[in-house]
Structure formats: C-alpha cells, structure tokens
Design an enzyme around this catalytic site. Sequence first.
Site, PDB file in Angstrom:
ATOM      1  N   LYS A 159       0.852  -1.197   0.000  1.00  0.00           N
ATOM      2  CA  LYS A 159       0.000   0.000   0.000  1.00  0.00           C
ATOM      3  C   LYS A 159       0.882   1.240   0.000  1.00  0.00           C
ATOM      4  CE  LYS A 159      -4.122   1.426  -0.492  1.00  0.00           C
ATOM      5  NZ  LYS A 159      -4.862   1.037  -1.692  1.00  0.00           N
ATOM      6  N   SER A 172      -8.248  -0.306  -5.609  1.00  0.00           N
ATOM      7  CA  SER A 172      -8.559  -0.014  -4.209  1.00  0.00           C
ATOM      8  C   SER A 172     -10.068   0.170  -4.055  1.00  0.00           C
ATOM      9  CB  SER A 172      -7.768   1.210  -3.738  1.00  0.00           C
ATOM     10  OG  SER A 172      -7.524   1.139  -2.357  1.00  0.00           O
TER      11      SER A 172
END
Length: 637
Positions: free
Chosen positions: A241, A436
């Site tokens: 991430k 995402s």
Amino acid sequence: MQKYNFFRNPKKFVFLQIIYIGIKFKIFSIMEQENVIKPKKKETNARKFWRIVFGTMVGFIFMSIITSFLSLLMFVAMIASMGKTETVVLQDNSILKLDLQKPIVEQAEDNPFDMFGDEFSKYYQSTIGLDDVLACIHSAAIDPKIKGIYISSPGVGASPATLKEIRDALVAFKKSGKFIYAYADNYTQGGYYLSSVADKVTMSTTGIMQFKGMAMQVMFYKGLLDKLDIEVQVIRHGKFKSAVEPYLMDKMSEANREQMTLLANTLWETMVNDVAASRKISKEDLNLAADELFFGTASKALDKKLIDKTCYKSDVTTDLMKLVSAADAKDLRLVNIPEYTKCLKKESSSSNNEIALIYAAGQIMDGESGKDIMGSETMVELIREAYQNENVKAIVLRVNSPGGDGTASDIIWHEIELAKAAGKVVVTSMGDYAASGGYYISCNSDFIVAQPNTLTGSIGVFGMAPSFEKALKNKLGVTIDVVKTNKHADGASGFRALDEEELAIWQGFVDEFYGIFTKRVADGRGMTQSAVDSIGQGRVWAGADALKIGLVDQLGNINDAIAKAAELAKIKDYKVIYYPEKKDFWAKLLEKGSDDNKVQAAIRSELGDQYYIYEGLNQIKRAKGIQALMPMQIQFE
C-alpha cells in the site's frame, strides 16, 4: 401613433436612448457656451469636488445597469440559440477526422463553441468523451457516407487503457475495408501508439518521434515535509500500500519497486504487442528501436519501419484526395468528432429490454458527485434508479476510479448488492483505473471485464494523521495549548501527533476494515480470504496479470461488457440507457456545484501539467478516515 414595442427590439431601444441622452447633454453644453442659458454662479472647490464625485457615481451606476441589461439579453439569446437542435448534414465521400489531443474522459459535456468552428472552439478548454469517440468510430464503419478515418493526433490526452479502447475500436473499423490514414508533424509515444493502427503512417520530414519505453516516476514529499516541520503519521495494512510512501520516505520501498517494475513491463508489453501486430515488426526490433530512438528523427523512424513515409501537410491533402477520388482540395470533406456526433442516430430499438450503463468515475468520496469526484450519494441514487426500473434487465458499471474513501466505497458496494437482490445482472467494465476503492465497488459484480493495461487490485487500506504542531511553533512562532474533558478529545486534530494508544486504536480500525475488504472480495470472486490476502496487501495489478490471479474474468472493452451483460441476462434485443444522462454545457453551467470543485478546477487549469505536485500535498488534507486509494496515476505523454 403606434406605440413603440420595447420588447420587440430591446437592444435598439437602449442604443437609441444612449444616443438621445448624449445629444441632449451636448446641446445643453453648446447652449451654455453661447450664453443661451444663463451661466451658473462660480462653484466653490468643495461643491465642485462633490459634484464630480456624485456625477461619476451616477454615471457608473447608469452604465453598469445598461451593460448588465445588455449582457443579460445576450446571455438569454445565447441560451435560446443553444437550445435549438443544430442540424448537421453529412455529405458523401466524407472523412472522419480524429484529433484527440484534448483530455479524454468517460463522458464529456458539449463544447458550446463547436458551432463556430475550430478557430473558436480551441479557446474553450473542453474535453473529449470516450463514449462519443467510440460511437463515431463504430458508426463510421457502417456509414456509406464515411469513406475512411484520418488520424491527426501527434499527442493524446489519455491514460493507457482509454487509448487502447480507442485503438481496438479502430482495429475493428478496419474490418469494414475502409482506410485509416495518419499524419503528425511530431509524434509523442501515445500519439504514435494510436496512429500505428493506420494503413499508412506519415509524419513531417523534419519531425521528431518519441518512442522510448515505459517509465514510472514517483515524487516523494518527505524532504519538503521535514523542512516545514510537518509530521505525518500513517497507519496502513498491506506492504504494497504505497500510496503513503511519498510522505514517509525519499525513495521507493523494495515492495513498491517490485510492483512498479511488473506494472511498467506489462503496460509496455501491451503497447509493443499492438504496434508489432499493426506494423508487422518483431517485438525485439521495436525494443531495439526504443533503446536507440528516444527522440528520433523522421528519417530514423522511416528506417525502423515505424512510419511509411515523410511528407508535408500539402502531401497529406493530396493523399486524402486520391483516397476519396476528390478532384480538388476544396472537395475534401473532413468531419470531426463533435460534428459527426450530431449526425448519429439514437438507438431506435423498440425492445422494452434495457441495459443500464452507469458511469462510476473519479475519486470516491462521501456526498454528491462533482468534477473528478464519485460521490456515494449520487451513485446510490443512480444504481437504485436503474434496478427499480422494470425494463432494466442488466447493469453495466463502468468504473474508472483510483479509489478513495473506504466508507463511501462500502456504501456503493452495498447498493450493488441490492441491485443483484432485485434480480439484476451486474457486469463491471474497467477503464483506466479500478483500484482499491474502485475494485471494492466492482468485486461483487457477476462478471468483470478489464483492459490488459487497466490498473486494478490495490486491495488495502490506510489512514493518515498529519500534525502541524512543530510547523506552527518553529516556522510561525505559534503554540497550542488545550483543555479537554477526556484524554483523546484533541486526538487527530492536526495540532499534535497521535500518542501510542491512539496509534494502536487507529491500527485496529485499519486492520478491521482490511478484513472487511478482503471478505467482500473473497465472497464476490469465489475465493478464500487468505487467497485474497496473498494477492492483496495493497498491490496494484495490470489487467492482464489480474486475469491470471482471478481478480477479473475477461480482457476486453466496454462493448464486450455490454455483450456479456446481455448474455447473462438472456436477452438478445435490447437498448442501452445511460446513467447519469449526459448534460450539455449550459445545463452544467447552471446546475448547482460545490465551491470546492470549482476551486479545484481553477487550480488545475492554472497549474496545468504541474497539478500532480499540488494534488500530492493536498492528499494529506483530504485523507480523512480510512482510505482505499491507489498510489499512482498514469498518463501518456
């Protein structure tokens, strides 16, 4: 005597009134100079001062009223004229001209200056709708009045997946047997990728071609934040991430470098494969050309067989004349996308079966949609309207989003669940990005279609808590003191860093949301949660790789997704309806919009290509709560 009708010609009336008043004052001045009127007593300085002041004020107010009135009349007249449907008559032997240098978006508003031609429309910074481009190319293939396509796009304002969608449509167009001709003074890499599909690719004799491979650059802000004494605390789940790395590091982590390398290679391979197929050049030779050319001259591009000939614009005119058997240059009939769009006939199917195409574009946020913003409230309304329509048999969700707010993403996901519970087939078509939060709202679809160079996945979450305490004290001399009823009352206020206990609470929240995210994906994709975690951790995948690991079902374009929706819904005769309905320029201008969106649009316009620097810093301010956001955006040069 007939009474003058003011409303019959208001502009003429006001103009005559102005002339009348001017003549009246002039006559009065002459009569005073000739002593026809008795001169006034000599004014005092104070009286003269106030006479000038008040006279100026009255004159200013008078002229402001007249100017405002005339402007209002002109605006109303323009609105009225724009409300009329402009008829465009397409002539025989026409050529569809593709100039795609303006930003390409999923749906574009009309350019009100198109009616005045290119000389006027170029001054209005409009966008090009992907939907319009695809519709025009599809229609041109079966339109007997269109003889071919002329690509005049040295550069393109699009990301890789959008560009491939257009290129694939051009490949399909060639099956009609009609020609595609391309010319540019200079080619950017994206412009050449699009033009390479043409039967003949030409460029200026002294032009330059950019063909150099794919690079991904990340800008890091840690050094700047350190200089400003701004502390950013990050809580995340997922080693990939990397959306938060620019605020914590000064270079890529090894995990981020690994995913970036795979992405760059996959995106470049997609481009090389397409160019190799069109130009009949081996992939090895194309990579050698990329290593040698960088900014190659036209003669080098010709030697490498990337183009067919070098020429001047006058030669292009001659070539096009031959292709349509035109006797003179003035007989060439080039029609652009806005003009041809007005010629397209709306779908005339009499079927009651409908497929709802819902556009889900922009960063996901709570509230209403705006420019580059996908608002959860707006999306819920659109999805609900579609599945409550008895005629709608299937929904195609066109996702082009890097993600955003986690809660807003979950709200949209839930509405998709309700659509399926109402008996509707849901298919997702992925554009440039569906990552995402963009993947979150896609994962429960019955079927997912992506381009090979779509950026997707990025299954991970994070939160950011900036503290400006040191910056205020060390840079501005401002200190903060506080009284509070409970120990965490001033937490996450931005005026102090989170303590260890608060960081642990935030981490628990992030971990819990990551668990929800992976559970949503596991249920939607028929996978175990541990399997999702192994390909999750915030990692971004290109569509071609996402297909291999089960995140998408098929590689293809938006038409493939629509066809799949019809197949799953078991309907053959149908029509496509669009959500939201496209609005013209004047409707967009008059509708209510948030001031924040207007400010962002103004900043983007002012900063141009450097907007991404501002956007990176602004991300700190916007990242409130849990974020499911992709770490990058890719734009062709």
